[in-house]
Design an enzyme around this catalytic site. Structure first.
Site, PDB file in Angstrom:
ATOM      1  N   HIS A 148       0.840  -1.201   0.000  1.00 11.66           N
ATOM      2  CA  HIS A 148       0.000   0.000   0.000  1.00 11.66           C
ATOM      3  C   HIS A 148       0.874   1.250   0.000  1.00 11.66           C
ATOM      4  O   HIS A 148       1.393   1.660   1.033  1.00 11.66           O
ATOM      5  CB  HIS A 148      -0.909  -0.025   1.235  1.00 11.66           C
ATOM      6  CG  HIS A 148      -1.874   1.125   1.299  1.00 11.66           C
ATOM      7  ND1 HIS A 148      -2.834   1.207   2.271  1.00 11.66           N
ATOM      8  CD2 HIS A 148      -2.028   2.232   0.526  1.00 11.66           C
ATOM      9  CE1 HIS A 148      -3.535   2.317   2.102  1.00 11.66           C
ATOM     10  NE2 HIS A 148      -3.053   2.951   1.045  1.00 11.66           N
ATOM     11  N   LYS A 159      -1.417   7.589  -0.740  1.00  9.59           N
ATOM     12  CA  LYS A 159      -2.033   8.525  -1.693  1.00  9.59           C
ATOM     13  C   LYS A 159      -2.166   7.942  -3.105  1.00  9.59           C
ATOM     14  O   LYS A 159      -1.996   8.637  -4.101  1.00  9.59           O
ATOM     15  CB  LYS A 159      -1.274   9.849  -1.742  1.00  9.59           C
ATOM     16  CG  LYS A 159      -0.870  10.414  -0.388  1.00  9.59           C
ATOM     17  CD  LYS A 159      -1.968  10.355   0.655  1.00  9.59           C
ATOM     18  CE  LYS A 159      -3.158  11.213   0.302  1.00  9.59           C
ATOM     19  NZ  LYS A 159      -4.252  11.116   1.331  1.00  9.59           N
ATOM     20  N   GLY A 218      -5.125   3.362  -2.129  1.00 13.66           N
ATOM     21  CA  GLY A 218      -4.977   2.051  -1.499  1.00 13.66           C
ATOM     22  C   GLY A 218      -5.984   1.778  -0.402  1.00 13.66           C
ATOM     23  O   GLY A 218      -6.363   0.623  -0.178  1.00 13.66           O
ATOM     24  N   LYS A 276     -11.382  -3.499  14.113  1.00 13.73           N
ATOM     25  CA  LYS A 276     -11.035  -2.711  12.936  1.00 13.73           C
ATOM     26  C   LYS A 276     -10.577  -3.583  11.777  1.00 13.73           C
ATOM     27  O   LYS A 276     -10.541  -3.120  10.639  1.00 13.73           O
ATOM     28  CB  LYS A 276      -9.940  -1.699  13.276  1.00 13.73           C
ATOM     29  CG  LYS A 276     -10.383  -0.604  14.238  1.00 13.73           C
ATOM     30  CD  LYS A 276      -9.255   0.391  14.471  1.00 13.73           C
ATOM     31  CE  LYS A 276      -9.707   1.510  15.399  1.00 13.73           C
ATOM     32  NZ  LYS A 276      -8.629   2.496  15.650  1.00 13.73           N
ATOM     33  N   HIS A 312       2.706   1.827   5.831  1.00 11.46           N
ATOM     34  CA  HIS A 312       3.044   1.896   4.406  1.00 11.46           C
ATOM     35  C   HIS A 312       4.422   1.280   4.138  1.00 11.46           C
ATOM     36  O   HIS A 312       5.286   1.901   3.504  1.00 11.46           O
ATOM     37  CB  HIS A 312       3.008   3.342   3.912  1.00 11.46           C
ATOM     38  CG  HIS A 312       1.636   3.935   3.913  1.00 11.46           C
ATOM     39  ND1 HIS A 312       0.632   3.524   3.061  1.00 11.46           N
ATOM     40  CD2 HIS A 312       1.087   4.912   4.691  1.00 11.46           C
ATOM     41  CE1 HIS A 312      -0.469   4.220   3.299  1.00 11.46           C
ATOM     42  NE2 HIS A 312      -0.222   5.066   4.288  1.00 11.46           N
ATOM     43  N   ARG A 340      -0.363   5.485  -9.318  1.00 11.60           N
ATOM     44  CA  ARG A 340      -1.136   6.694  -9.616  1.00 11.60           C
ATOM     45  C   ARG A 340      -0.270   7.651 -10.423  1.00 11.60           C
ATOM     46  O   ARG A 340       0.956   7.649 -10.287  1.00 11.60           O
ATOM     47  CB  ARG A 340      -1.598   7.352  -8.312  1.00 11.60           C
ATOM     48  CG  ARG A 340      -2.516   8.559  -8.489  1.00 11.60           C
ATOM     49  CD  ARG A 340      -2.907   9.129  -7.141  1.00 11.60           C
ATOM     50  NE  ARG A 340      -3.776  10.301  -7.275  1.00 11.60           N
ATOM     51  CZ  ARG A 340      -4.215  11.032  -6.257  1.00 11.60           C
ATOM     52  NH1 ARG A 340      -3.876  10.692  -5.007  1.00 11.60           N
ATOM     53  NH2 ARG A 340      -4.977  12.092  -6.456  1.00 11.60           N
TER      54      ARG A 340
END
Length: 269
Positions: A118, A121, A124, A148, A175, A208
């Protein structure tokens, strides 16, 4: 009626002739059995050598090379960040061509594990939620309201087929990058499942358009994000502050201007 007697004479040293009442018989030297066995063994050995040489000549080099070769430079470059035991194993792993084959499948009933790398931004978070909520599976992921994270188990066992923030959390750091994941995932799954098994890992990620991603991270940092929860390793140990320099002074970089953000080439991520 005459008594018949059989006479058996073995002579190894030389050929002789034997005179008997009913005639003369020539006795030849008998060949030892060991000599025949040696001749047969030699013939089999020669046959095997020619068979191996012929098989090695006509067989494709990638399938049955007769001698081991050094790992190609391209393989090492393609596996940067992987554990050394994985890079120098005889089975490098699935190639891009393998994944394009019609018979390629992710075996959820076996020991295949999907690892979601992941990058921040890139969308993800939304994609990770789709993985645990929207896949049509024989045994869908379960996501308790009081927890969660979700349970994404295999159809016939309570082993996880997915390693992501929504199934295991940030076990390898916020990340975590490719290097951190490939050195961390296997050990963390062993701890979670309480067993050591050989797994086949499939890494997936989202990309991205780079300028859009950069501006998105700028706005995220401008709101107060720091990525301080990220883990960075150096030769198997946590990196020091001198090795990864911060690009701001204080607790956050909240309210940073775009020009100041651009002027710092090293960003905390």
């Amino acid at each position: 009626m005459k008594n018949l007697k059989s006479v058996s004479v073995q002579c190894i040293d030389s050929d002789i002739a034997l005179l008997l009442p009913n005639g003369v018989y020539e006795i030849k030297q008998m060949e030892p059995k060991s000599s025949k066995l040696k001749r047969i063994s030699f013939f089999c050995l020669v046959l095997a050598v020619f068979g191996i040489l012929g098989f090695g000549y006509y067989c494709p080099d990638k399938v049955c090379a007769l001698s081991s070769r050094e790992l190609p430079i391209s393989v090492v470059e393609d596996n940067i960040g992987k554990p050394l035991a994985h890079i120098y194993s005889t089975k490098v792993g699935l190639s891009y061509e393998d994944m394009l084959n019609d018979d390629f499948t992710f075996d959820m009933d076996s020991h295949d594990v999907m690892v979601f790398l992941h990058m921040q931004k890139t969308g993800g978070t939304s994609f990770g939620k789709h993985l645990v909520h929207d896949l049509d599976l024989q045994r869908p992921c379960t996501c308790p309201l009081t927890r969660k994270r979700c349970y994404c188990f295999r159809p016939h066992s309570n082993q996880s087929w997915l390693f992501s923030r929504y199934t295991t959390g940030w076990k390898c750091g916020l990340h975590a990058d490719w290097t951190e994941l490939t050195n961390c995932v296997d050990g963390k799954l062993d701890e979670i499942e309480g067993t050591q098994i050989k797994r086949r890992y499939f890494y997936i990620t989202l990309l991205r358009e780079p300028i859009s991603r950069y501006l998105s991270e700028f706005r995220h940092v401008q709101r107060g994000a720091t990525w301080k929860g990220s883990l960075h390793t150096c030769n198997g140990r946590p990196a020091t502050d001198d090795e990864i320099l911060p690009c701001y002074i204080g607790e956050t970089w909240e309210g940073v201007k775009i020009n100041d953000f651009i002027d710092y080439p090293i960003l905390i991520h």
